[in-house]
Design a protein around this motif. Structure first.
Motif, short mmCIF file in Angstrom:
data_model
loop_
_atom_site.label_atom_id
_atom_site.label_comp_id
_atom_site.label_asym_id
_atom_site.label_seq_id
_atom_site.Cartn_x
_atom_site.Cartn_y
_atom_site.Cartn_z
N VAL A 87 0.84 -1.20 0.00
CA VAL A 87 0.00 0.00 0.00
C VAL A 87 0.87 1.25 0.00
O VAL A 87 0.65 2.19 -0.78
CB VAL A 87 -0.95 -0.01 1.22
CG1 VAL A 87 -1.68 1.34 1.32
CG2 VAL A 87 -1.96 -1.15 1.12
N ALA A 88 1.89 1.26 0.86
CA ALA A 88 2.76 2.43 0.95
C ALA A 88 3.52 2.65 -0.36
O ALA A 88 3.65 3.79 -0.83
CB ALA A 88 3.75 2.24 2.10
N ARG A 89 3.99 1.56 -0.97
CA ARG A 89 4.73 1.70 -2.23
C ARG A 89 3.81 2.12 -3.37
O ARG A 89 4.22 2.90 -4.24
CB ARG A 89 5.41 0.37 -2.57
CG ARG A 89 6.56 0.04 -1.63
CD ARG A 89 7.05 -1.39 -1.85
NE ARG A 89 7.59 -1.59 -3.18
CZ ARG A 89 8.02 -2.77 -3.64
NH1 ARG A 89 7.92 -3.84 -2.86
NH2 ARG A 89 8.50 -2.87 -4.86
N GLU A 108 1.25 4.06 -3.13
CA GLU A 108 1.04 5.51 -2.96
C GLU A 108 2.27 6.30 -3.38
O GLU A 108 2.18 7.29 -4.11
CB GLU A 108 0.69 5.82 -1.51
CG GLU A 108 -0.65 5.27 -1.06
CD GLU A 108 -0.93 5.57 0.41
OE1 GLU A 108 -2.09 5.44 0.82
OE2 GLU A 108 0.02 5.93 1.14
N THR A 109 3.45 5.85 -2.92
CA THR A 109 4.69 6.58 -3.20
C THR A 109 5.03 6.59 -4.68
O THR A 109 5.48 7.61 -5.22
CB THR A 109 5.85 5.96 -2.40
OG1 THR A 109 5.53 5.95 -1.01
CG2 THR A 109 7.14 6.73 -2.61
N GLY A 144 3.01 6.32 -7.19
CA GLY A 144 2.02 6.95 -8.04
C GLY A 144 1.20 6.02 -8.90
O GLY A 144 0.75 6.41 -9.98
N HIS A 145 0.96 4.79 -8.45
CA HIS A 145 0.11 3.88 -9.22
C HIS A 145 -1.35 4.27 -9.05
O HIS A 145 -1.76 4.82 -8.01
CB HIS A 145 0.32 2.44 -8.73
CG HIS A 145 1.74 1.97 -8.88
ND1 HIS A 145 2.32 1.76 -10.10
CD2 HIS A 145 2.68 1.68 -7.95
CE1 HIS A 145 3.57 1.35 -9.93
NE2 HIS A 145 3.82 1.29 -8.63
N SER A 168 -5.59 3.72 2.91
CA SER A 168 -4.91 3.91 1.62
C SER A 168 -5.54 5.04 0.82
O SER A 168 -6.77 5.14 0.71
CB SER A 168 -4.95 2.61 0.82
OG SER A 168 -4.40 2.81 -0.47
N ARG A 169 -4.69 5.87 0.21
CA ARG A 169 -5.17 6.90 -0.71
C ARG A 169 -5.16 6.40 -2.15
O ARG A 169 -5.51 7.14 -3.07
CB ARG A 169 -4.28 8.15 -0.58
CG ARG A 169 -4.44 8.84 0.77
CD ARG A 169 -3.68 10.14 0.81
NE ARG A 169 -3.93 10.86 2.05
CZ ARG A 169 -4.97 11.64 2.30
NH1 ARG A 169 -5.87 11.82 1.34
NH2 ARG A 169 -5.10 12.25 3.45
N VAL A 170 -4.74 5.14 -2.31
CA VAL A 170 -4.79 4.48 -3.61
C VAL A 170 -5.88 3.42 -3.55
O VAL A 170 -5.93 2.65 -2.58
CB VAL A 170 -3.43 3.84 -3.95
CG1 VAL A 170 -3.53 2.97 -5.20
CG2 VAL A 170 -2.37 4.90 -4.15
N VAL A 218 -11.58 6.81 -1.34
CA VAL A 218 -10.36 6.41 -0.65
C VAL A 218 -10.24 7.18 0.66
O VAL A 218 -11.13 7.97 1.02
CB VAL A 218 -9.12 6.65 -1.55
CG1 VAL A 218 -9.19 5.77 -2.80
CG2 VAL A 218 -9.01 8.12 -1.93
#
Length: 455
Positions: free
Chosen positions: A63-65, A67-68, A70-71, A98-100, A225
């Motif tokens: 999840v963190a990756r 977001e970082t 930009g997927h 999660s914002r994604v 989200v």
């Protein structure tokens, strides 16, 4: 042109040659066309097997990756019998924060989202299942035979565990707009349903035979989200980017299974038996020691009984002790303890775990592996005992009983014999003529005490 200028020119030329060589030796880069770079990307993670601390950290990291990097979304392929409630909470918290957009696909056909997998599926923004999959059976039942909490820990503890799990799963379902009533029944009544029924009951949104089909269907849907933002999914023509677990996460997940723990204990026992029966081999002892350490580490990440671990350790010790006693009783007792330790390894009731009935060690697996270990250990012990009964072949003691030939007259004062391919100074209580066969009775320093062999 000055000398300094020529040196600079030569240096620049040398750097150019080195750069050319390095570029030629480097692996070809995967250059993307402008059209390829313009395509949206979807991060992809796989949860296959038990939900443990390793897989929990892995999905939270995904999840963190996502977001970082930009997927536009995170796709999780899910197939699990359940697992640690704490690891499940870590995953659910990461999904909800999660914002994604997080998409979960239970697949391929034959997969299932069992027990703790229900919580993870419900926590996604969009969920789909492949035909031939099922979801449910989230009642807190663990261990051998699927013992109920009320039987294992009493009514009060059972009610507390169940109510906590129901509140947790209902809150997730309501936040994601899914069927909270069914979610509660999955915990209270171990309800389990196939893919079509799950879509009908609003447990998941779609039935898709593949990930590509799921992404194509989800394209254009609006999801909410973390932070209340509404996001429109652009997944139809998205490029999948695989997010692999790191070495630590992969190792913890690989070790977190009862059969692996049990097998490591067996390897540890056999390695120590081989090392002690053949001192100096080093490799078997090292392998056994590493296997024992890994078994103890892996058992700390599983719902195991302390008593079962003690049985396994004592069983290993008894099999090793059999090498020095060779009575047969210690080895047999060690095999019995290893078998019992394997069968009772998984805790019948651990409120920190939600797994289905398949998560245990069965007699059908424990007995054959233990018998195989016992046979191997017995063979090693037998060969070791045979070796110990052989006469010593080296040193002074190895010469006693050896036969040779008198090279000259042997008397109580002096003489020479040829024994074991070597010339020795020798004495004998009775005179021995040259060429007569002799046998060594005793060795003192470099002098052999021999007798004539009567023919």
């Amino acid at each position: 042109m000055t000398v300094r200028s020529r040196r600079r020119l030569h240096g620049a030329a040398l750097l150019g040659v080195l750069a050319t060589v390095l570029l030629a030796a480097a692996p070809p880069s995967e250059e993307q066309s402008p059209t390829e770079r313009a395509r949206p990307t979807v991060a992809r993670c796989v949860l296959d097997g038990v939900v443990d601390s390793g897989s929990g950290d892995y999905l939270a990291d995904c999840v963190a990756r996502a977001e970082t990097e930009g997927h536009v979304a995170l796709l999780v392929r899910l197939d699990t019998p359940g697992g640690s409630l704490e690891a499940t909470r870590i995953i659910v918290r990461a999904f909800l924060a999660s914002r994604v957009p997080v998409l979960v696909w239970v697949g391929p056909s034959g997969a299932h989202a069992g027990s703790a997998g229900v919580f993870i599926t419900l926590a996604s923004n969009v969920a789909a299942m492949a035909p031939g999959t099922n979801i449910g059976a989230a009642h807190p039942v663990v261990g051998i035979g699927g013992q109920d909490p009320e039987v294992a820990g009493g009514k009060q503890l059972a009610r507390k565990v169940e109510n906590d799990a129901v509140a947790f799963v209902e809150s997730i379902a309501r936040q994601r707009g899914r069927n909270a009533e069914w979610a509660a029944s999955a915990v209270r009544d171990s309800a389990s349903i196939p893919a079509d029924k799950a879509r009908e009951l609003r447990v998941v949104e779609h039935v898709a035979a593949s990930e590509a089909e799921f992404l194509a269907w989800a394209d254009g849907r609006r999801v909410e989200v973390a932070g209340g933002d509404a996001v429109r999914l652009a997944t139809a023509d998205a490029r999948l980017v695989e997010l692999a677990p790191n070495l630590s996460q992969r190792a913890v997940h690989a070790l977190a299974h009862p059969s692996v723990v049990y097998l490591l204990f067996l390897v540890a026992a056999l390695g120590l038996v081989v090392e002690l029966s053949h001192p100096g081999a080093i490799a078997p002892g090292l392998i056994g020691l590493v296997a024992l350490v890994l078994a103890l580490v892996a058992s700390s990440a599983l719902p195991v009984r302390t008593g079962a671990l003690v049985l396994l350790l004592v069983g290993c010790a008894l099999i090793v002790a059999e090498l020095f006693v060779t009575s047969g009783l210690l080895g047999a007792a060690g095999v019995v303890l290893l078998t019992l330790g394997g069968v009772f390894l998984v805790d019948r009731f651990d409120p920190g775990w939600f797994v289905d009935r398949s998560f245990h060690l069965s007699w059908a697996w424990v007995v054959p592996t233990t018998v195989a270990l016992a046979g191997a250990a017995a063979y090693v012990a037998y060969r070791g005992a045979q070796t110990r009964r052989l006469p010593q072949q080296g040193g002074d003691a190895g010469l006693v009983g050896e036969q040779g030939t008198a090279l000259d007259s042997v008397s109580p004062e002096h003489g020479e014999v040829f024994v074991h391919g070597e010339r020795w100074r020798a004495t004998s209580p009775a005179p021995i003529r040259p060429g007569a066969p002799v046998v060594v009775r005793r060795v003192e320093g470099l002098t052999l005490f021999v007798d004539e062999v009567k023919t």
